[in-house]
Design a protein around this motif. Structure first.
Motif, PDB file in Angstrom:
ATOM      1  N   LEU A   1       0.837  -1.210   0.000  1.00  0.00           N
ATOM      2  CA  LEU A   1       0.000   0.000   0.000  1.00  0.00           C
ATOM      3  C   LEU A   1       0.869   1.257   0.000  1.00  0.00           C
ATOM      4  O   LEU A   1       0.567   2.241  -0.677  1.00  0.00           O
TER       5      LEU A   1
ATOM      6  N   LEU B   1       2.126   1.809  -3.402  1.00  0.00           N
ATOM      7  CA  LEU B   1       1.036   2.294  -4.253  1.00  0.00           C
ATOM      8  C   LEU B   1       0.843   3.794  -4.082  1.00  0.00           C
ATOM      9  O   LEU B   1       0.724   4.546  -5.053  1.00  0.00           O
ATOM     10  N   VAL B   2       0.841   4.231  -2.837  1.00  0.00           N
ATOM     11  CA  VAL B   2       0.586   5.653  -2.568  1.00  0.00           C
ATOM     12  C   VAL B   2       1.830   6.495  -2.874  1.00  0.00           C
ATOM     13  O   VAL B   2       1.715   7.596  -3.401  1.00  0.00           O
TER      14      VAL B   2
ATOM     15  N   LEU C   1       0.036  11.514  -4.313  1.00  0.00           N
ATOM     16  CA  LEU C   1      -0.296  11.701  -2.901  1.00  0.00           C
ATOM     17  C   LEU C   1       0.832  11.282  -1.982  1.00  0.00           C
ATOM     18  O   LEU C   1       0.614  11.062  -0.791  1.00  0.00           O
TER      19      LEU C   1
ATOM     20  N   LEU D   1      -1.748   9.192   6.149  1.00  0.00           N
ATOM     21  CA  LEU D   1      -2.560   7.986   5.936  1.00  0.00           C
ATOM     22  C   LEU D   1      -2.098   6.832   6.813  1.00  0.00           C
ATOM     23  O   LEU D   1      -2.869   6.281   7.604  1.00  0.00           O
TER      24      LEU D   1
ATOM     25  N   VAL E   1      -3.391   5.011  10.481  1.00  0.00           N
ATOM     26  CA  VAL E   1      -3.691   3.564  10.588  1.00  0.00           C
ATOM     27  C   VAL E   1      -2.822   2.935  11.676  1.00  0.00           C
ATOM     28  O   VAL E   1      -3.303   2.148  12.505  1.00  0.00           O
TER      29      VAL E   1
ATOM     30  N   ALA F   1      -5.747   5.124  -6.277  1.00  0.00           N
ATOM     31  CA  ALA F   1      -4.878   4.434  -5.318  1.00  0.00           C
ATOM     32  C   ALA F   1      -5.360   4.695  -3.890  1.00  0.00           C
ATOM     33  O   ALA F   1      -5.440   3.781  -3.062  1.00  0.00           O
ATOM     34  N   VAL F   2      -5.710   5.954  -3.613  1.00  0.00           N
ATOM     35  CA  VAL F   2      -6.174   6.280  -2.249  1.00  0.00           C
ATOM     36  C   VAL F   2      -7.528   5.631  -1.970  1.00  0.00           C
ATOM     37  O   VAL F   2      -7.799   5.217  -0.839  1.00  0.00           O
TER      38      VAL F   2
ATOM     39  N   ILE G   1      -8.458   2.758  -3.099  1.00  0.00           N
ATOM     40  CA  ILE G   1      -8.157   1.353  -2.787  1.00  0.00           C
ATOM     41  C   ILE G   1      -7.643   1.239  -1.361  1.00  0.00           C
ATOM     42  O   ILE G   1      -8.056   0.353  -0.596  1.00  0.00           O
ATOM     43  N   VAL G   2      -6.739   2.182  -0.982  1.00  0.00           N
ATOM     44  CA  VAL G   2      -6.222   2.190   0.394  1.00  0.00           C
ATOM     45  C   VAL G   2      -7.361   2.401   1.379  1.00  0.00           C
ATOM     46  O   VAL G   2      -7.443   1.727   2.410  1.00  0.00           O
TER      47      VAL G   2
ATOM     48  N   ILE H   1      -9.323  -0.756   1.856  1.00  0.00           N
ATOM     49  CA  ILE H   1      -8.605  -1.731   2.693  1.00  0.00           C
ATOM     50  C   ILE H   1      -8.623  -1.278   4.149  1.00  0.00           C
ATOM     51  O   ILE H   1      -8.847  -2.093   5.065  1.00  0.00           O
ATOM     52  N   VAL H   2      -8.398   0.017   4.344  1.00  0.00           N
ATOM     53  CA  VAL H   2      -8.403   0.553   5.721  1.00  0.00           C
ATOM     54  C   VAL H   2      -9.789   0.392   6.345  1.00  0.00           C
ATOM     55  O   VAL H   2      -9.905   0.149   7.552  1.00  0.00           O
TER      56      VAL H   2
ATOM     57  N   PHE I   1     -10.166  -2.830   8.027  1.00  0.00           N
ATOM     58  CA  PHE I   1      -9.451  -2.809   9.305  1.00  0.00           C
ATOM     59  C   PHE I   1     -10.237  -1.984  10.328  1.00  0.00           C
ATOM     60  O   PHE I   1     -10.351  -2.360  11.506  1.00  0.00           O
TER      61      PHE I   1
END
Lengths: 130, 377
Positions: A57, A60-61, A66, A73, A77, B96-97, B99-100, B103-104, B107
């Motif tokens: 991830l 990817l970012v 970004l 981000l 998390v 992309a964000v 997708i993140v 996924i987040v 969680f």
């Protein structure tokens, strides 16, 4: 990770639960440290499992526009993850109020992390409206 | 014929200068022509044939090239390709964000504490909101600058038209034309040039607040603000279009399959004012044909090259955001989907402003050419 690894994890979790309940009957003094040890061990295991996921991830970012914000981000998390585990450990130890404070601290940390972004956002809108 | 071409080129030079009610003499045409060419913005100049910059005689030859469909096909394709290259990384970053975020979210759902869960959701939303707002602000500023350019061109034309009409003995017509256009253009400038940025900013801020927290139910207010803007914008452009059509008296081109197709495309591709722009296409085609026949094509070429990049860029970005909104819904990111839909609406208004402004200014060029023809004839 495959089915065998999942079976191993499930087996270890059941074994840990049995050990904790046996230790509790034998000597209740070792009950809390035993539960703590099991929780920390599993925390380490979950962390190890998450590394490739968060690595992907992050890749990817970071390769996107970004990249500057990936700290916010993944920081958010990570803080939530750590706070959740700590709060659960506190609850396991019977300290419900302590777990509440830990979660509050985690939430405030995440809000502080977002603060620079919120300021930037308000400045952009102010520039436009002004 | 050549005298008219030379006059119009000199008059185009006046468009790029501050407002003046006096026409230039024809003596220094070459010097004025080169000054006009330096006044053309660089991003437009690079699209023009090289012969445009070799003096008025060679410019007329270069003009023939710009009237070919292949020239415009190359310009549109070039701008689309360039636009896609600049817009695609931004859209892929948002994907992309998303997708993140998806996924987040999985969680997040395991977190026992709702406070923590909402804090993580807030962090992800704030990142996407910041990124989108930053890009939207740069586009809004580009639209405001673009409008300002075309507004200055039109404002520069008005005194010349008024002076020509007055010299022709139509004093009342000069006053009426000048006064009427000035009033409506002024209203358009106040509404679009000055207010559009503020209204778009407010709409974006409310959409962002809505996305950041479900407690801020501001989407209805944002919609109301946009609707009010749309109504006022429509009224002002209708008033200006009415004045222009009274003055020009251009008979609309005949109906045809191609025209119907273009009208359907315009109605669907341009939000809010799509059907109005579609209805004006016939008049626009006639206006362009008229200008082409009276040597006004230089101004039209420049104006079209000013319009196309801005329009295509915003259209591409909006289309990309619509796709991303669908992707957000598929990924179960409802908050992000609502945010993207709100931003799509703001871009829709930007597109409407660009499209209507372009139509009105092309028709203004026609009027200017007709007035110039009266002097040259």
């Amino acid at each position: 990770m495959n089915v065998i690894d999942t079976l191993k994890i499930c087996g270890i979790a059941i074994l840990a639960a049995i050990c904790v309940s046996v230790v509790k009957r034998i000597n209740s003094t070792f009950d809390v440290p035993m539960r703590l040890a099991a929780a920390i061990a599993f925390f380490g295991l979950v962390l190890g499992m998450s590394v490739p996921l968060f690595g992907y991830l992050s890749e990817l970012v970071s390769s996107s526009e970004l990249a500057a914000w990936q700290g916010v981000l993944f920081g958010a998390v990570g803080i939530a993850f750590l706070t959740h585990v700590t709060a659960e450990i506190c609850r396991e130890c019977g300290e419900g109020s302590l777990s509440g404070y830990v979660e509050l601290a985690g939430k405030i940390e995440i809000l502080i992390l977002c603060l620079p972004l919120v300021k930037e956002l308000l400045e952009e809108v102010e520039r436009l409206v002004g | 014929m050549w005298v008219r071409i030379v006059f119009f080129l000199a008059a185009i030079f006046l468009m790029c200068l501050p407002v003046s009610a006096e026409t230039e003499g024809l003596a220094d045409v070459e010097a004025e022509f080169s000054q006009m060419m330096t006044a053309i913005p660089d991003d437009v100049a690079k699209l023009l044939p090289d012969s445009f910059f070799d003096g008025p005689l060679n410019a007329a030859e270069g003009l023939d090239g710009t009237l070919e469909p292949s020239f415009w096909w190359n310009v549109v394709w070039g701008e689309l390709t360039f636009g896609m290259r600049s817009v695609t990384p931004i859209l892929l970053s948002i994907l992309a964000v998303l997708i993140v975020s998806a996924i987040v979210s999985t969680f997040k759902d395991t977190l026992r504490s709702e406070a923590l869960s909402s804090a993580v959701g807030l962090a992800v939303s704030v990142v996407i909101v910041s990124f989108l707002v930053k890009n939207a602000v740069s586009h809004i500023e580009a639209v405001t600058v673009y409008f300002g350019r075309l507004y200055d061109v039109c404002l520069a034309m008005l005194p010349v038209m008024g002076a020509i009409l007055a010299m022709g003995g139509s004093g009342m017509a000069a006053v009426a034309t000048h006064g009427g256009f000035l009033l409506v253009l002024g209203a358009l400038e106040a509404f679009v040039g000055q207010a559009f940025g503020g209204i778009a900013g407010m709409s974006l801020a409310m959409t962002a607040a809505n996305a950041v927290s479900v407690k801020f139910r501001l989407s209805a207010v944002a919609r109301a603000v946009r609707k009010c803007f749309g109504i006022f914008f429509g009224v002002i452009t209708a008033a200006l279009g009415f004045i222009i059509s009274l003055k020009i008296g251009i008979a609309a081109a005949g109906d045809s399959m191609a025209m119907r197709g273009a009208k359907i495309f315009a109605s669907n591709a341009i939000p809010i004012v799509g059907s109005a722009v579609g209805d004006s296409l016939k008049t626009l085609v006639t206006a362009l044909s008229y200008i082409k026949s009276v040597s006004g094509a230089v101004g039209i070429v420049v104006i079209l090259l000013l319009v196309l990049p801005v329009f295509l860029n915003i259209w591409l970005f909006r289309a990309g955001l619509i796709l991303l909104s669908g992707a957000a819904e598929m990924l179960g990111c409802d908050r992000e989907r609502d945010l993207l839909s709100g931003v799509v609406s703001v871009y829709g208004y930007m597109l409407a402003v660009v499209a209507v402004t372009a139509v009105i200014f092309i028709i203004m060029i026609t009027l200017f050419s007709k007035t110039a023809l009266a002097f040259g004839g």
